[in-house]
Design a protein around this motif. Structure first.
Motif, PDB file in Angstrom:
ATOM      1  N   VAL A  45      92.186  71.624  32.846  1.00 51.78           N
ATOM      2  CA  VAL A  45      90.839  72.140  32.603  1.00 51.78           C
ATOM      3  C   VAL A  45      90.838  73.664  32.707  1.00 51.78           C
ATOM      4  O   VAL A  45      90.231  74.362  31.883  1.00 51.78           O
ATOM      5  CB  VAL A  45      89.822  71.518  33.588  1.00 51.78           C
ATOM      6  CG1 VAL A  45      88.472  72.228  33.499  1.00 51.78           C
ATOM      7  CG2 VAL A  45      89.641  70.036  33.292  1.00 51.78           C
ATOM      8  N   VAL A  84      89.486  76.044  29.598  1.00 51.55           N
ATOM      9  CA  VAL A  84      88.166  76.689  29.656  1.00 51.55           C
ATOM     10  C   VAL A  84      88.199  78.143  30.086  1.00 51.55           C
ATOM     11  O   VAL A  84      87.175  78.833  29.996  1.00 51.55           O
ATOM     12  CB  VAL A  84      87.210  75.907  30.605  1.00 51.55           C
ATOM     13  CG1 VAL A  84      87.145  74.442  30.222  1.00 51.55           C
ATOM     14  CG2 VAL A  84      87.607  76.061  32.068  1.00 51.55           C
ATOM     15  N   THR A  85      89.343  78.643  30.560  1.00 51.01           N
ATOM     16  CA  THR A  85      89.374  80.003  31.106  1.00 51.01           C
ATOM     17  C   THR A  85      88.872  81.047  30.110  1.00 51.01           C
ATOM     18  O   THR A  85      87.997  81.871  30.435  1.00 51.01           O
ATOM     19  CB  THR A  85      90.790  80.361  31.580  1.00 51.01           C
ATOM     20  OG1 THR A  85      91.116  79.559  32.717  1.00 51.01           O
ATOM     21  CG2 THR A  85      90.880  81.832  31.973  1.00 51.01           C
ATOM     22  N   VAL A 125      84.911  80.449  29.029  1.00 48.75           N
ATOM     23  CA  VAL A 125      83.972  80.657  30.133  1.00 48.75           C
ATOM     24  C   VAL A 125      84.007  82.113  30.598  1.00 48.75           C
ATOM     25  O   VAL A 125      82.979  82.690  30.964  1.00 48.75           O
ATOM     26  CB  VAL A 125      84.266  79.693  31.298  1.00 48.75           C
ATOM     27  CG1 VAL A 125      83.328  79.963  32.476  1.00 48.75           C
ATOM     28  CG2 VAL A 125      84.115  78.246  30.843  1.00 48.75           C
ATOM     29  N   LEU A 184      86.663  68.757  38.874  1.00 48.36           N
ATOM     30  CA  LEU A 184      86.226  69.417  37.653  1.00 48.36           C
ATOM     31  C   LEU A 184      85.308  70.595  37.951  1.00 48.36           C
ATOM     32  O   LEU A 184      85.358  71.619  37.262  1.00 48.36           O
ATOM     33  CB  LEU A 184      85.509  68.415  36.742  1.00 48.36           C
ATOM     34  CG  LEU A 184      86.387  67.381  36.040  1.00 48.36           C
ATOM     35  CD1 LEU A 184      85.527  66.397  35.265  1.00 48.36           C
ATOM     36  CD2 LEU A 184      87.389  68.055  35.110  1.00 48.36           C
ATOM     37  N   LEU A 242      86.355  74.383  36.478  1.00 49.10           N
ATOM     38  CA  LEU A 242      85.595  75.085  35.453  1.00 49.10           C
ATOM     39  C   LEU A 242      85.474  76.580  35.737  1.00 49.10           C
ATOM     40  O   LEU A 242      85.335  77.392  34.816  1.00 49.10           O
ATOM     41  CB  LEU A 242      84.196  74.473  35.313  1.00 49.10           C
ATOM     42  CG  LEU A 242      84.144  73.080  34.668  1.00 49.10           C
ATOM     43  CD1 LEU A 242      82.736  72.503  34.787  1.00 49.10           C
ATOM     44  CD2 LEU A 242      84.563  73.146  33.208  1.00 49.10           C
TER      45      LEU A 242
END
Length: 420
Positions: A61, A65-66, A69, A110, A114
């Protein structure tokens, strides 16, 4: 005036201390299940390989998503963003501690995953804003020391606490640390505005000579390391080490890691290529030995210590190589380093789990050694832009800066802090 300056200096040290503790807490959160696989499996009604997925899913994850986000939160004031991230970690760890089932534990993981990469993409630049430009490098080193300390000591200490009380107590403590950091941050961290997303994209950074080789080397060496380290507890049990003795063995791994970090600091600017190759080579030999003589407890412990010594030095060598290879795109290169690191963690957890389930725990060290040997070969052949034979001297950096408009490391870090 002296008192004011002293107060300012103490505040800056306090701010860097907050970032150090945050770094330690977040990396420990990510990796703690590795030392508590049997206990967590029993508590959640899951197998050890399933609990290993809590590490793999977290890392994957982070990898996915780095970048998006980070771009989404680029305009947020830094201190507010930091507080939001710490709150997420507090909730994540508390949910882990209370999780009645494995799916709830995944949800808890999670939440932290995130925001994990966002924190690491901002902390180095945030640290540079707390000090004079000439001390920017030391400020960044302080932050990354939290990473090294967590990798070396976070899992052993968490494992000891989990064995003494329960694995749930270890996550309660991590949640408490996140809350304490939130309480200290408003007084010790400066206000800093957000900015638009960085100009240098990951795609552009990949086109810089050496960056791709460094990213791949980072991914593969972490893949090999975490193939075994994720399942080090069941491996040690199979090697005849009792559940209570696992914590002291991992603590020895961590103490050796402290020495490894110190050696890396001494060598990274003097002999970066030779030191990196030596560290990876020692890891390969240690993992190979664990697969060959795991039945002999004294040899197992000796090899674990040797493994910890060499492995702990690697993040410093690899991160330094990334910064030197991409002096004009350090933010993007650092993001790629983080993604490669976490891809290795997640992939290693998956590979180790498959080997554990289908072949057996005795085959895990061999698989880890083979993967790490591939990383050694990549580093051996990447001897120009990625891992050059000779370190770049200060005078050479200055000359390049004047001839090609490339900033020195101190100016790069300072500029990075201004941009963020």
């Amino acid at each position: 005036m002296t008192d004011v300056m002293n107060d300012s200096s103490r505040t800056k040290r306090g701010g860097l201390g907050v970032l150090f503790v945050a770094a330690f807490m977040t990396i420990t959160t990510e990796t703690l299940p590795m030392g508590l696989l049997p206990q967590m499996g029993q508590g959640l009604g899951a197998s050890e390989s399933q609990v290993g997925l809590l590490v793999a899913i977290y890392a994957l994850v982070v990898m996915l998503v780095t970048l998006p986000v980070t771009a989404w939160t680029a305009n947020w004031p830094r201190r507010r963003l930091f507080l939001v991230i710490m709150a997420a970690f507090a909730v994540s760890n508390l949910l882990m501690a209370l999780a009645p089932t494995f799916p709830v534990a995944i949800l808890g993981r999670l939440i932290a995953a995130l925001v994990h990469g966002v924190l690491w993409s901002m902390m180095a630049a945030y640290a540079t804003q707390m000090v004079a430009p000439g001390r920017a490098g030391r400020a960044v080193a302080t932050v990354y020391a939290g990473n090294s300390a967590a990798l070396s000591l976070g899992v052993p200490l968490g494992t000891a606490l989990g064995n003494a009380l329960s694995w749930r107590a270890a996550f309660v403590v991590l949640a408490g640390v996140a809350v304490l950091v939130m309480a200290a941050a408003p007084a010790l961290l400066p206000q800093a505005p957000g900015t638009p997303a960085a100009d240098s994209s990951a795609a552009k950074a990949f086109r810089i000579p050496g960056v791709l080789a460094i990213a791949v080397t980072t991914t593969v060496v972490m893949l090999g390391h975490f193939t075994l380290y994720t399942y080090v507890a069941p491996y040690l049990h199979d090697a005849g080490i009792s559940e209570k003795a696992v914590s002291p063995v991992l603590f020895a791994f961590g103490v050796a890691g402290i020495a490894g970090v110190w050696c890396a600091g001494m060598l990274v600017d003097r002999r970066p290529r030779g030191a990196l190759l030596s560290a990876v080579g020692i890891v390969v030999l240690a993992l190979t030995g664990l697969g060959a003589v795991g039945w002999f407890t004294p040899a197992t412990i000796t090899l674990i210590v040797l493994w910890g010594l060499a492995y702990a030095a690697l993040p410093t060598f690899l991160q330094s190589a990334a910064l030197k290879a991409a002096p004009a795109a350090q933010a993007a290169a650092s993001a790629l380093f983080i993604i490669g690191f976490n891809l290795g963690i997640g992939g290693g957890s998956l590979v180790g789990g498959q080997v554990l389930d289908h072949i057996g725990v005795t085959a895990v060290p061999g698989a880890a050694a083979a993967l790490t040997a591939v990383a050694l070969l990549i580093a051996l052949f990447a001897r120009t832009s990625a891992f050059p034979r000779r370190p770049t001297s200060a005078s050479a950096v200055t000359a390049r800066s004047s001839n090609k408009d490339e900033p020195t490391l101190a100016h790069q870090l300072a500029e990075l802090g201004q941009h963020h």
